[in-house]
Write an enzyme that holds these catalytic residues in place. Structure first.
Site, PDB file in Angstrom:
ATOM      1  N   CYS A 333      14.077  76.529  70.572  1.00 52.67           N
ATOM      2  CA  CYS A 333      14.000  77.402  69.400  1.00 52.67           C
ATOM      3  C   CYS A 333      15.313  77.362  68.607  1.00 52.67           C
ATOM      4  O   CYS A 333      15.647  76.361  68.007  1.00 52.67           O
ATOM      5  CB  CYS A 333      13.622  78.815  69.828  1.00 52.67           C
ATOM      6  SG  CYS A 333      12.924  79.805  68.498  1.00 52.67           S
ATOM      7  N   HIS A 430       8.764  78.468  73.883  1.00 42.97           N
ATOM      8  CA  HIS A 430       9.387  79.218  74.972  1.00 42.97           C
ATOM      9  C   HIS A 430       8.426  79.275  76.166  1.00 42.97           C
ATOM     10  O   HIS A 430       7.223  79.084  76.015  1.00 42.97           O
ATOM     11  CB  HIS A 430       9.686  80.648  74.535  1.00 42.97           C
ATOM     12  CG  HIS A 430      10.720  80.768  73.469  1.00 42.97           C
ATOM     13  ND1 HIS A 430      12.063  80.629  73.712  1.00 42.97           N
ATOM     14  CD2 HIS A 430      10.597  81.038  72.146  1.00 42.97           C
ATOM     15  CE1 HIS A 430      12.733  80.812  72.585  1.00 42.97           C
ATOM     16  NE2 HIS A 430      11.873  81.048  71.614  1.00 42.97           N
TER      17      HIS A 430
END
Length: 485
Positions: A333, A430
């Site tokens: 991310c 994630h």
């Protein structure tokens, strides 16, 4: 009939989140339908819900303890710090804007209707709601317009149990002092107290417990010993991060620079649980270890600001040297965005509008955009033919030649980017390392043999926590003290 009880703390990080999870699992095992609720949370460690929003990671764990899917009603107000004075405000799972602390302090009371609406929806689904407070109700400067502690308890008529933390010292003053500074109406909502994180012979605190009872008039619901397996549960607070560092001096060394706005660090939990992994949280002022096998850059709530800190610490130089030595780097991310050529924030989403140079280890560029990606996904790691699950929670679009070497696949969509050598990789997903087969395949490339069943371990730990709470906390009395809502 639905009942509710609220666990408030004498301060932050006294163990409320964990004890609430234990209470919930214990009550579920008694055959009750239970839901967690936290009116207002402040955390950059968020979870994506099935209804397309985000809540604090602790409430997602508590939902798991209850045996239900996380829902945005479980944490209707989430503050995600972006600077020392400002935060992104999430209301019922969606971005409601950015505010500095002063503005939020003036406006927070306007969020009470949304908080109560979520609470009442949950009340229609269960027999018991266990509510978690935030910080301390004794912060008298924050009482006006409060929606997190006594303001909510008063508005919803929910009785309160006050919990102190004996590990940090002064627990008698914590509890007695809280009563001393709160007004009579707030004190009338408190039905009892508990002491958490005790180490050693509990009988040595009998006199202290009785002194609190005498001074406050509140009954004790228990003195709860330190729960040794707490590190096996996902952490909510960034203060818990150092405990994830194994620093065992053996095994595969994974170095994680500790940046100020680090987010979604639950990505580290499965790695921290691996016996063959030496996970090291690298604190400011410390160089990346020369023996590092993998540098892991996790998420950030303020990517450009955290990238500046990374450079100020000299970690950019350490990462470049690590790559020259043949080491591997993985960015998740915000960490993925940092590894590219540039990051542009033309709308000022994370701060002042700016375009900055990235670390340049991936041939990609990122542009921040107002649309936030929130989704739970199932996918695959084609190189190892393993299935995995993950979630997206990010702002920004990343494009460039290295995305043609995407190393993950979610449905028909390739995901991520890799350098020509494959030594540097990044992606927006994630939760990847929670998938046992993928994690085993990934670590095998680093010389680690893994047989860990991570998700099974979380369930076992929640059951052990419920046993712990049942033994040392008076759940029967708590249920008697709970109020109808």
């Amino acid at each position: 009939m639905t009942k509710a009880i609220m666990i408030q703390g004498t301060g932050s990080n006294v163990g409320k989140s964990m004890i609430v999870a234990g209470i919930i699992r214990a009550c579920v095992r008694r055959g009750m339908a239970v839901r967690p609720f936290k009116p207002q949370n402040m955390s950059n460690n968020a979870a994506v819900t099935a209804d397309g929003g985000e809540i604090g990671r602790a409430q997602a764990l508590q939902a798991r303890a209850a045996g239900v899917d996380p829902h945005t009603d479980m944490n209707p107000v989430l503050l995600k710090p972006q600077s020392s004075t400002g935060a992104q405000v999430i209301v019922q799972g969606q971005i409601a804007g950015q505010q500095d602390a002063a503005a939020f302090g003036k406006n927070k009371a306007t969020l009470m209707p949304a908080v109560l609406k979520s609470f009442r929806r949950l009340a229609g689904q269960c027999e018991l709601i266990v509510v978690e407070g935030a910080g301390s109700p004794a912060e008298t400067n924050l009482r006006g317009g409060d929606i997190a502690n006594m303001g909510f308890a008063s508005a919803a008529s929910v009785p309160v149990i006050l919990m102190g933390d004996i590990d940090r010292g002064g627990v008698i003053a914590q509890i007695v002092g809280s009563q001393a500074v709160m007004d009579a109406d707030d004190n009338a909502l408190i039905r009892g107290f508990a002491v958490n994180k005790f180490r050693g012979d509990r009988s040595l605190f009998d006199a202290g417990r009785d002194d609190i009872v005498r001074r406050t008039g509140w009954p004790s619901l228990g003195v709860i010993p330190w729960f040794e397996e707490a590190h096996r549960l996902p952490a909510e607070d960034v203060m818990d991060l150092p405990a994830r560092s194994r620093s065992a001096g053996r095994g595969c060394v994974i170095a994680v620079p500790r940046l100020p706005r680090i987010s979604n660090f639950d990505d580290l939990d499965p790695l921290a649980a691996e016996p063959g992994v030496d996970l090291r949280i690298i604190m400011p002022g410390t160089p990346l270890p020369a023996e590092t096998d993998l540098v892991l850059l996790v998420g950030s709530k303020a990517t450009i600001a955290d990238l500046a800190v990374l450079r100020a610490e000299g970690w950019d130089i350490d990462i470049a040297a690590h790559i020259r030595r043949g080491g591997r780097v993985l960015g998740l991310c915000g960490g993925y965005q940092m590894l590219g050529n540039s990051i542009a924030d033309p709308h000022g989403i994370e701060g002042s509008p700016a375009t900055v140079k990235g670390l340049g280890h991936l041939d990609v560029d990122t542009v921040m955009a107002p649309l936030k990606h929130l989704s739970v996904k199932q996918g695959a790691h084609p190189a190892s033919c393993t299935a995995l699950s993950g979630y997206e929670i990010h702002i920004g679009e990343t494009t460039g030649p290295d995305t043609n070497r995407a190393w993950l696949q979610f449905g028909e969509t390739p995901e991520g980017a890799a350098s020509r050598t494959g030594a540097v990789q990044g992606c927006y997903m994630h939760g990847l390392f929670s998938s046992d087969s993928f994690r085993a395949a990934y670590l095998a490339e680093l010389g680690v043999q893994s047989s860990l069943q991570f998700e099974d371990g979380v369930e076992e730990t929640l059951d052990a926590l419920a046993d712990h709470v049942e033994e040392f906390f008076d759940i029967d009395l708590m249920l008697e003290l709970a109020g109808e809502v």
